[in-house]
Design a protein around this motif. Structure first.
Motif, PDB file in Angstrom:
ATOM      1  N   LYS A 131       0.706  -1.085   0.122  1.00  0.00           N
ATOM      2  CA  LYS A 131       0.085  -0.166   0.179  1.00  0.00           C
ATOM      3  C   LYS A 131       0.773   1.259   0.040  1.00  0.00           C
ATOM      4  CE  LYS A 131      -2.595   1.115   3.634  1.00  0.00           C
ATOM      5  NZ  LYS A 131      -3.707   1.220   4.765  1.00  0.00           N
ATOM      6  N   TYR A 132       0.828   2.062  -0.656  1.00  0.00           N
ATOM      7  CA  TYR A 132       1.234   3.510  -0.910  1.00  0.00           C
ATOM      8  C   TYR A 132       0.354   4.650  -0.968  1.00  0.00           C
ATOM      9  CZ  TYR A 132       4.831   0.318  -2.686  1.00  0.00           C
ATOM     10  OH  TYR A 132       5.843  -0.721  -2.717  1.00  0.00           O
ATOM     11  N   PRO A 133       0.732   5.928  -0.764  1.00  0.00           N
ATOM     12  CA  PRO A 133      -0.110   6.948  -0.655  1.00  0.00           C
ATOM     13  C   PRO A 133      -0.098   7.263  -2.218  1.00  0.00           C
ATOM     14  CG  PRO A 133       1.882   7.311   0.690  1.00  0.00           C
ATOM     15  CD  PRO A 133       2.142   6.097   0.148  1.00  0.00           C
ATOM     16  N   SER A 134      -1.458   7.606  -2.451  1.00  0.00           N
ATOM     17  CA  SER A 134      -1.866   7.930  -3.800  1.00  0.00           C
ATOM     18  C   SER A 134      -1.279   9.415  -4.433  1.00  0.00           C
ATOM     19  CB  SER A 134      -3.487   7.859  -4.144  1.00  0.00           C
ATOM     20  OG  SER A 134      -3.615   8.054  -5.422  1.00  0.00           O
ATOM     21  N   VAL A 135      -0.630   9.368  -5.746  1.00  0.00           N
ATOM     22  CA  VAL A 135      -0.536  10.432  -6.362  1.00  0.00           C
ATOM     23  C   VAL A 135      -1.105  10.628  -7.845  1.00  0.00           C
ATOM     24  CG1 VAL A 135       1.752  10.846  -5.247  1.00  0.00           C
ATOM     25  CG2 VAL A 135       1.685   9.304  -7.271  1.00  0.00           C
ATOM     26  N   ASP A 136      -2.380   9.872  -7.649  1.00  0.00           N
ATOM     27  CA  ASP A 136      -3.084   9.741  -8.982  1.00  0.00           C
ATOM     28  C   ASP A 136      -3.343  11.237  -9.619  1.00  0.00           C
ATOM     29  OD1 ASP A 136      -3.073   7.154  -9.005  1.00  0.00           O
ATOM     30  OD2 ASP A 136      -4.923   6.781  -8.322  1.00  0.00           O
ATOM     31  N   ASP A 137      -3.700  12.186  -8.819  1.00  0.00           N
ATOM     32  CA  ASP A 137      -4.122  13.690  -9.316  1.00  0.00           C
ATOM     33  C   ASP A 137      -3.181  14.455  -8.696  1.00  0.00           C
ATOM     34  OD1 ASP A 137      -5.279  14.390  -6.658  1.00  0.00           O
ATOM     35  OD2 ASP A 137      -7.166  13.256  -7.151  1.00  0.00           O
TER      36      ASP A 137
ATOM     37  N   VAL B 158      -3.681  17.351  -6.650  1.00  0.00           N
ATOM     38  CA  VAL B 158      -3.903  17.279  -5.392  1.00  0.00           C
ATOM     39  C   VAL B 158      -3.467  16.566  -4.465  1.00  0.00           C
ATOM     40  CG1 VAL B 158      -5.805  18.059  -3.805  1.00  0.00           C
ATOM     41  CG2 VAL B 158      -5.973  19.028  -5.696  1.00  0.00           C
ATOM     42  N   GLN B 159      -3.551  15.053  -4.806  1.00  0.00           N
ATOM     43  CA  GLN B 159      -3.086  14.100  -3.943  1.00  0.00           C
ATOM     44  C   GLN B 159      -1.435  14.303  -3.859  1.00  0.00           C
ATOM     45  OE1 GLN B 159      -4.716  10.541  -5.361  1.00  0.00           O
ATOM     46  NE2 GLN B 159      -6.674  10.911  -4.781  1.00  0.00           N
ATOM     47  N   ALA B 160      -0.950  14.457  -4.990  1.00  0.00           N
ATOM     48  CA  ALA B 160       0.600  14.597  -5.182  1.00  0.00           C
ATOM     49  C   ALA B 160       0.887  15.783  -4.385  1.00  0.00           C
ATOM     50  CB  ALA B 160       1.241  14.634  -6.637  1.00  0.00           C
ATOM     51  N   ALA B 161       0.282  16.767  -4.420  1.00  0.00           N
ATOM     52  CA  ALA B 161       0.887  18.073  -3.604  1.00  0.00           C
ATOM     53  C   ALA B 161       0.828  17.770  -2.127  1.00  0.00           C
ATOM     54  CB  ALA B 161       0.166  19.256  -3.991  1.00  0.00           C
ATOM     55  N   ASN B 162      -0.142  17.047  -1.688  1.00  0.00           N
ATOM     56  CA  ASN B 162      -0.305  16.885  -0.207  1.00  0.00           C
ATOM     57  C   ASN B 162       0.740  15.845   0.258  1.00  0.00           C
ATOM     58  OD1 ASN B 162      -2.619  18.379   0.646  1.00  0.00           O
ATOM     59  ND2 ASN B 162      -4.060  17.153  -0.414  1.00  0.00           N
ATOM     60  N   VAL B 163       1.164  14.994  -0.833  1.00  0.00           N
ATOM     61  CA  VAL B 163       2.182  14.102  -0.172  1.00  0.00           C
ATOM     62  C   VAL B 163       3.359  14.800   0.078  1.00  0.00           C
ATOM     63  CG1 VAL B 163       3.648  12.126  -1.138  1.00  0.00           C
ATOM     64  CG2 VAL B 163       1.159  11.840  -1.121  1.00  0.00           C
ATOM     65  N   ILE B 164       3.702  16.051  -0.904  1.00  0.00           N
ATOM     66  CA  ILE B 164       4.864  16.735  -0.847  1.00  0.00           C
ATOM     67  C   ILE B 164       4.686  17.518   0.569  1.00  0.00           C
ATOM     68  CG2 ILE B 164       6.094  18.544  -2.044  1.00  0.00           C
ATOM     69  CD1 ILE B 164       5.241  17.261  -4.678  1.00  0.00           C
ATOM     70  N   LEU B 165       3.712  18.063   0.520  1.00  0.00           N
ATOM     71  CA  LEU B 165       3.235  19.113   1.877  1.00  0.00           C
ATOM     72  C   LEU B 165       3.380  18.688   3.027  1.00  0.00           C
ATOM     73  CD1 LEU B 165       0.359  20.985   0.238  1.00  0.00           C
ATOM     74  CD2 LEU B 165       2.513  22.090   0.818  1.00  0.00           C
ATOM     75  N   HIS B 166       3.201  17.044   3.310  1.00  0.00           N
ATOM     76  CA  HIS B 166       3.257  16.346   4.531  1.00  0.00           C
ATOM     77  C   HIS B 166       4.817  15.941   4.753  1.00  0.00           C
ATOM     78  CE1 HIS B 166       1.491  13.810   7.666  1.00  0.00           C
ATOM     79  NE2 HIS B 166       2.285  13.049   7.230  1.00  0.00           N
ATOM     80  N   LEU B 167       5.396  16.033   3.814  1.00  0.00           N
ATOM     81  CA  LEU B 167       6.834  15.379   3.750  1.00  0.00           C
ATOM     82  C   LEU B 167       7.884  16.515   3.975  1.00  0.00           C
ATOM     83  CD1 LEU B 167       6.652  12.196   2.036  1.00  0.00           C
ATOM     84  CD2 LEU B 167       6.443  12.264   4.480  1.00  0.00           C
ATOM     85  N   ALA B 168       7.643  17.759   3.454  1.00  0.00           N
ATOM     86  CA  ALA B 168       8.514  18.743   3.482  1.00  0.00           C
ATOM     87  C   ALA B 168       8.752  19.601   4.657  1.00  0.00           C
ATOM     88  CB  ALA B 168       7.942  19.787   2.134  1.00  0.00           C
ATOM     89  N   PRO B 169      10.065  19.928   4.992  1.00  0.00           N
ATOM     90  CA  PRO B 169      10.133  20.758   6.215  1.00  0.00           C
ATOM     91  C   PRO B 169       9.871  22.139   6.009  1.00  0.00           C
ATOM     92  CG  PRO B 169      12.216  20.718   4.687  1.00  0.00           C
ATOM     93  CD  PRO B 169      11.184  19.496   4.347  1.00  0.00           C
ATOM     94  N   GLU B 170       9.231  22.718   5.006  1.00  0.00           N
ATOM     95  CA  GLU B 170       8.797  24.009   4.966  1.00  0.00           C
ATOM     96  C   GLU B 170       7.422  24.213   5.097  1.00  0.00           C
ATOM     97  OE1 GLU B 170      12.447  23.489   2.711  1.00  0.00           O
ATOM     98  OE2 GLU B 170      10.392  22.526   2.108  1.00  0.00           O
ATOM     99  N   THR B 171       6.581  22.881   5.269  1.00  0.00           N
ATOM    100  CA  THR B 171       5.307  22.782   5.341  1.00  0.00           C
ATOM    101  C   THR B 171       4.777  21.842   6.643  1.00  0.00           C
ATOM    102  OG1 THR B 171       5.200  21.433   3.472  1.00  0.00           O
ATOM    103  CG2 THR B 171       4.652  23.636   2.968  1.00  0.00           C
ATOM    104  N   ASN B 172       5.686  21.253   6.866  1.00  0.00           N
ATOM    105  CA  ASN B 172       5.287  20.438   8.146  1.00  0.00           C
ATOM    106  C   ASN B 172       6.518  20.555   9.043  1.00  0.00           C
ATOM    107  OD1 ASN B 172       5.249  17.822   9.915  1.00  0.00           O
ATOM    108  ND2 ASN B 172       4.483  16.763   8.445  1.00  0.00           N
ATOM    109  N   GLY B 173       5.962  21.239  10.148  1.00  0.00           N
ATOM    110  CA  GLY B 173       6.855  21.504  11.425  1.00  0.00           C
ATOM    111  C   GLY B 173       7.385  20.430  12.053  1.00  0.00           C
TER     112      GLY B 173
END
Length: 243
Positions: A36-42, A44-59
């Motif tokens: 099972k993997y986080p979806s990046v099918d669209d 918005v999903q791809a953006a949310n994966v990046i935002l969740h793992l980036a130090p600039e958007t996740n404290g």
């Protein structure tokens, strides 16, 4: 894989296994090869994966990144991410309104407490070494590619010959235009164009992207302050407000 090995940038690496598991619980997922993997099918999903793992958007990621930087340089730095450790941005947040990026060791500015971004504050104020071989600022780059192009030292270079650049092969001047060399520095509107029409941007530079021109050049072709001007060559065209 990232879950096992962590992620990083600029010589830093930090763990994300628990954050990856959070994605699997809160984010759409896909099955692939029995896993099972986080979806990046669209998008918005791809953006949310990046935002969740980036130090600039996740404290929490910023905090771990500064822990990695502390280990690398031997200086106390995690205090820069302590107050914002609980911040999380999603795509819906930045659609609603612009959000400030968190201070991150992947960048050199310090934006805590509403401070505007300014490069190299991390190096000057917190003594983090520059990302060079020596850890210091330097002016000479002993690298074959830079030497070949004459860019190994920041020295004066004459303006490019238009015949060599080939930018004006098909573009000719008419009676109301002149041939100019122009520079395009890092401008306010070039960073995130999606925000160019927000209220804060519209209070800057008369609300439009400016074109600065010598007053005598402007007079020679009948341009006055605040006119709209078109700048073009064989590569394209831009329309700006003239100053």
């Amino acid at each position: 894989m990232a879950k096992r090995d962590g992620i990083g940038a600029h010589g830093l690496s930090w763990p994300i296994e628990d954050l990856y598991e959070e994605l699997l619980e809160t984010h759409p997922t896909v099955q692939w090869d029995g896993q099972k993997y986080p979806s990046v099918d669209d998008a918005v999903q791809a953006a949310n994966v990046i935002l969740h793992l980036a130090p600039e958007t996740n404290g929490e990621v910023a905090y771990r990144a500064f822990q990695a930087e502390e280990k690398k340089v031997g200086l106390p730095l995690v205090d820069l991410a302590e107050k914002t450790r609980g911040v999380r941005y999603q795509f819906s947040d930045i659609v609603q309104q612009p959000r400030r990026l968190l201070t991150s060791p992947c960048w050199t500015g310090l934006t805590n407490d509403g401070r505007p971004y300014s490069a190299y504050c991390l190096n000057v104020e917190r003594l983090v070494p520059w990302r060079t071989l020596t850890g210091r600022q330097h002016f000479y780059l002993d690298h074959e590619g830079y030497i070949a192009f004459g860019e190994n030292l920041p020295t004066y270079k004459p303006k490019p010959d238009v015949r060599i650049c080939g930018d004006l092969v098909k573009s000719g001047a008419d009676g109301k235009s002149i041939v100019l060399n122009y520079l395009t520095p890092h401008g306010k509107w070039h960073i995130h164009s999606m925000y160019s029409e927000n209220h804060r941007m519209l209070t800057l530079s008369r609300g439009i992207e400016p074109f600065w021109i010598n007053d005598r050049d402007a007079e020679s072709i009948g341009i006055v302050d605040n006119d709209w001007v078109e700048i073009y060559n064989d590569n394209g065209v831009v329309v700006l407000g003239g100053w």
